[in-house]
Design a protein around this motif. Structure first.
Motif, short mmCIF file in Angstrom:
data_model
loop_
_atom_site.label_atom_id
_atom_site.label_comp_id
_atom_site.label_asym_id
_atom_site.label_seq_id
_atom_site.Cartn_x
_atom_site.Cartn_y
_atom_site.Cartn_z
N ALA A 112 33.06 37.42 32.67
CA ALA A 112 31.67 37.78 32.96
C ALA A 112 30.98 36.64 33.72
O ALA A 112 30.25 36.88 34.69
N ALA A 113 31.22 35.41 33.29
CA ALA A 113 30.57 34.27 33.95
C ALA A 113 31.08 34.13 35.38
O ALA A 113 30.31 33.85 36.30
N ARG A 114 32.38 34.33 35.55
CA ARG A 114 32.93 34.22 36.91
C ARG A 114 32.27 35.23 37.83
O ARG A 114 31.92 34.92 38.97
N ARG A 115 32.11 36.46 37.32
CA ARG A 115 31.50 37.50 38.17
C ARG A 115 30.07 37.11 38.51
O ARG A 115 29.64 37.15 39.65
N GLY A 127 28.23 34.14 28.90
CA GLY A 127 27.97 34.93 30.10
C GLY A 127 27.43 34.09 31.25
O GLY A 127 27.07 34.62 32.30
N GLY A 128 27.31 32.78 31.04
CA GLY A 128 26.92 31.88 32.14
C GLY A 128 25.41 31.72 32.31
O GLY A 128 24.96 31.22 33.33
N GLY A 129 24.64 32.09 31.30
CA GLY A 129 23.18 32.01 31.41
C GLY A 129 22.68 30.59 31.62
O GLY A 129 21.93 30.30 32.56
N HIS A 130 23.12 29.67 30.75
CA HIS A 130 22.69 28.28 30.91
C HIS A 130 23.28 27.69 32.19
O HIS A 130 22.60 27.01 32.95
N SER A 131 24.56 27.98 32.40
CA SER A 131 25.22 27.41 33.58
C SER A 131 24.50 27.82 34.86
O SER A 131 24.38 27.02 35.79
N GLU A 132 24.06 29.05 34.91
CA GLU A 132 23.41 29.51 36.14
C GLU A 132 22.19 28.64 36.46
O GLU A 132 21.99 28.24 37.61
N ARG A 133 21.41 28.32 35.45
CA ARG A 133 20.20 27.52 35.73
C ARG A 133 20.59 26.09 36.13
O ARG A 133 19.93 25.48 36.95
N LEU A 134 21.67 25.59 35.55
CA LEU A 134 22.13 24.24 35.92
C LEU A 134 22.63 24.24 37.36
O LEU A 134 22.36 23.32 38.13
N LEU A 135 23.33 25.30 37.73
CA LEU A 135 23.84 25.41 39.10
C LEU A 135 22.69 25.55 40.09
O LEU A 135 22.69 24.97 41.17
N ARG A 136 21.70 26.35 39.70
CA ARG A 136 20.56 26.56 40.58
C ARG A 136 19.83 25.24 40.86
O ARG A 136 19.29 25.02 41.93
N ALA A 137 19.87 24.35 39.86
CA ALA A 137 19.21 23.05 40.05
C ALA A 137 20.06 22.11 40.90
O ALA A 137 19.66 21.00 41.18
N GLY A 138 21.26 22.55 41.25
CA GLY A 138 22.08 21.75 42.18
C GLY A 138 23.27 21.05 41.55
O GLY A 138 24.05 20.41 42.25
N ALA A 139 23.40 21.16 40.20
CA ALA A 139 24.49 20.42 39.54
C ALA A 139 25.85 21.09 39.79
O ALA A 139 25.91 22.26 40.14
N THR A 140 26.89 20.31 39.56
CA THR A 140 28.25 20.86 39.51
C THR A 140 28.54 21.13 38.04
O THR A 140 28.25 20.28 37.19
N ALA A 189 29.82 33.87 40.85
CA ALA A 189 30.77 33.75 41.97
C ALA A 189 30.12 33.09 43.19
O ALA A 189 30.75 32.35 43.93
N GLY A 190 28.83 33.32 43.39
CA GLY A 190 28.13 32.82 44.57
C GLY A 190 28.04 31.29 44.62
O GLY A 190 27.72 30.73 45.67
N TYR A 191 28.30 30.61 43.52
CA TYR A 191 28.18 29.15 43.53
C TYR A 191 29.46 28.45 43.96
O TYR A 191 29.53 27.22 44.00
N GLY A 192 30.48 29.26 44.25
CA GLY A 192 31.73 28.73 44.79
C GLY A 192 32.30 27.62 43.94
O GLY A 192 32.33 27.70 42.71
N GLU A 193 32.72 26.56 44.62
CA GLU A 193 33.46 25.47 43.95
C GLU A 193 32.59 24.62 43.04
O GLU A 193 33.10 23.79 42.29
N ARG A 194 31.24 24.82 43.12
CA ARG A 194 30.39 24.02 42.22
C ARG A 194 30.56 24.44 40.76
O ARG A 194 30.18 23.73 39.85
N LEU A 195 31.13 25.63 40.55
CA LEU A 195 31.42 26.04 39.17
C LEU A 195 32.93 26.10 38.99
O LEU A 195 33.64 26.73 39.77
N GLN A 196 33.42 25.42 37.96
CA GLN A 196 34.84 25.51 37.62
C GLN A 196 34.92 26.09 36.21
O GLN A 196 34.36 25.53 35.28
#
Ligand SMILES: C[S@@+](CC[C@H](N)C(=O)[O-])C[C@H]1O[C@@H](n2cnc3c(N)ncnc32)[C@H](O)[C@@H]1O
Length: 482
Positions: free
Chosen positions: A235-238, A209-222, A241-248
């Motif tokens: 679910a993760a895409r939804r 569901g993107g839980g770990h990814s969200e925290r990584l993105l919040r810290a600025g990572a791609t 979504a606000g992180y745009g291209e930083r999440l693939q």
């Protein structure tokens, strides 16, 4: 749609060479008639402004009108997609067959009442001719006369394909708004260990569901997020979504991590994260067939495209193979007795549901203690269906070789079979020397290439256990490449 209506909206074709288009079409009712006519009016005005600016050669005005048109299109498209979950069925199978048969289609995203199709045209056929043929194939749907057609570039199409690299059938599931409730385990511990920051690239190979990814993105990572389960990816895409291209987001099995990244031109990363096992929605959705607590088809496939479900194994494997699976992957002491009972039971008819299997197991193994008698057998079957341990072996090698020097790999396991593999692999690459009884002295370890970040595995603290009992068997191990 009749011919007249089709003419009223568009007849594009490439001026020579190939051209890419993005097409959005939806069934009537997805957006209200009033809204549609307001949009149509605004679009008409925008087209007029564009034509006028084009004739005058006023580049600034032309660009402004084009931008306005894009915004108008984006707004209405967002409304149509928001309607997906409530709208009627689009008779998607006919549409899918037509899309698949159309050599120009690069990919599509289907919802219950709309479709987004990316198209590349080499010839002189207009986009409208393609659209009409797709719509004819989904004959049961009352297609709206309004269709958005946008000229795009091959680069945009490639980026879209990378982000949505999924089969069309899955995309139907992807757009359905299934709530995804999964409490992320060892969130802070795992993400802190990866030292996420701006400019770093991290692969989360179990996106969920993107839980770990969200925290990584919040810290600025791609973040590259991989999952084999279409519901998880959606679910993760939804959520992200606000992180745009930083999440693939990628569809794939993490055992092919090297290939998945290589195909996208990524040769080295700063971090690899794996939070193994199943997500709560996989366990809790009766139709996925993972749980003995809920009646459902005996399925257990994380990736619905896998050829062999749990029912196939239970009904087709011979007694010795069944006993082997239960013993090896469930460490089930009564493996033989259970396998024998399953084979007896299936002579009376196929064991097709989770509760049929759970009852069969209970009849071979009376309940002792707090654990349900089917717990170990269900775990074993799930591991076998998804080849979880084989995939883990390959992930460890591929993930480690993908790391840059100084990069970290963090793995969360949920049972001893997984943890043993991770522990052994980490030992293999972190020991400077190997010692064997037959050697006079220790010798340098040719595989030595990392240091341990966690001397002992990190486990959830009291607070986490209190709110998420499912985290109780979690263990996090982290290494850093030298
Ligand atoms: C425990 S969940 C991850 C949850 C996620 N970390 C979060 O916080 O939302 C594990 C996910 O890994 C996926 N998965 C398991 N094995 C996989 C594999 N071999 N390849 C790709 N995805 C896999 C599952 O489909 C599931 O969605």
């Amino acid at each position: 749609m009749n011919g007249q209506e089709a003419e009223s909206w568009v007849s594009f074709h490439p001026p020579g060479g190939s051209a890419c288009y993005r097409v959005i079409m939806w069934v009537d009712g997805a957006v209200s008639a009033q809204r549609l006519s307001a949009w149509r009016r605004a679009r008409m005005e925008s087209v007029e402004r564009m034509q006028e600016a084009g004739m005058r050669g006023a580049r600034g005005a032309l660009a402004a009108a084009q931008q306005e048109m894009q915004i108008l299109n984006r707004d209405i498209e967002a409304e149509a997609f928001a309607f997906f979950t409530r709208a009627q069925d689009v008779r998607a199978s006919g549409l899918l067959a037509a899309l698949r048969a159309d050599a120009g289609v690069l990919g599509c995203r289907l919802g219950k009442s709309a479709a987004e199709v990316w198209l590349e045209l080499q010839d002189e056929t207009g986009v409208d001719v393609h659209v009409q043929s797709w719509q004819r194939a989904a004959s049961g749907a009352a297609w709206s006369a309004d269709v958005i057609v946008e000229r795009t570039t091959a680069e945009d199409a490639a980026a879209w394909q990378r982000a949505n690299g999924v089969a069309a059938e899955e995309l139907i599931a992807e757009t359905e708004d299934v709530p995804f409730r999964h409490t992320t385990v060892l969130l802070r511990e795992a993400t802190d260990a990866l030292q996420a920051a701006e400019g770093k690239v991290i692969v989360d190979v179990t996106l969920g569901g993107g839980g770990h990814s969200e925290r990584l993105l919040r810290a600025g990572a791609t973040v590259w997020g991989i999952d084999r389960d279409p519901t998880a990816r959606a679910a993760a895409r939804r959520r992200l979504a606000g992180y745009g291209e930083r999440l693939q987001v990628l569809n794939g099995n993490f055992r092919e991590l090297g290939k998945l990244m290589h195909e996208r031109g990524v040769e080295a990363v700063d971090g690899v994260l794996a939070d193994l096992g199943v997500s709560s929605p996989q366990l809790d959705t009766a139709e996925r067939g993972f749980s003995f607590l809920a009646e459902g088809p005996l399925d257990m496939r994380m990736d619905p495209a896998l050829p062999r479900s749990a029912a196939d194994i239970v009904n087709e494997a011979d007694e010795a193979e069944l006993a082997d699976i239960l013993w090896q992957y469930g460490e089930e002491h009564a493996a033989r007795a259970i396998a024998r009972r399953i084979v007896q039971q299936r002579t009376r008819g196929r064991i097709a549901t989770t509760t049929q299997l759970a009852n069969t197991i209970c009849s071979a193994l009376p309940r002792r203690g707090r654990q349900h008698p089917a717990t170990r057998s269900f775990q074993a079957l799930r591991i076998a269906v998804n080849d979880e341990l084989g995939a883990l072996d390959e992930l460890l090698v591929a993930g480690f070789s993908l790391l840059k020097s100084g990069g970290r790999m963090a793995i969360i396991t949920f049972h001893s079979l997984e943890d043993r593999k991770v522990k052994r692999f980490f030992e293999r690459v972190t020991k400077p020397e190997i010692d064997r009884p037959e050697w006079a002295q220790p010798r340098p370890n040719p595989e030595y290439a990392a240091r341990s970040v966690t001397r002992k595995p990190i486990t959830p603290g009291e607070a986490e256990l209190a709110v998420n009992p499912r985290s109780r068997s979690a263990k996090l191990r982290v290494i850093e490449k030298i």
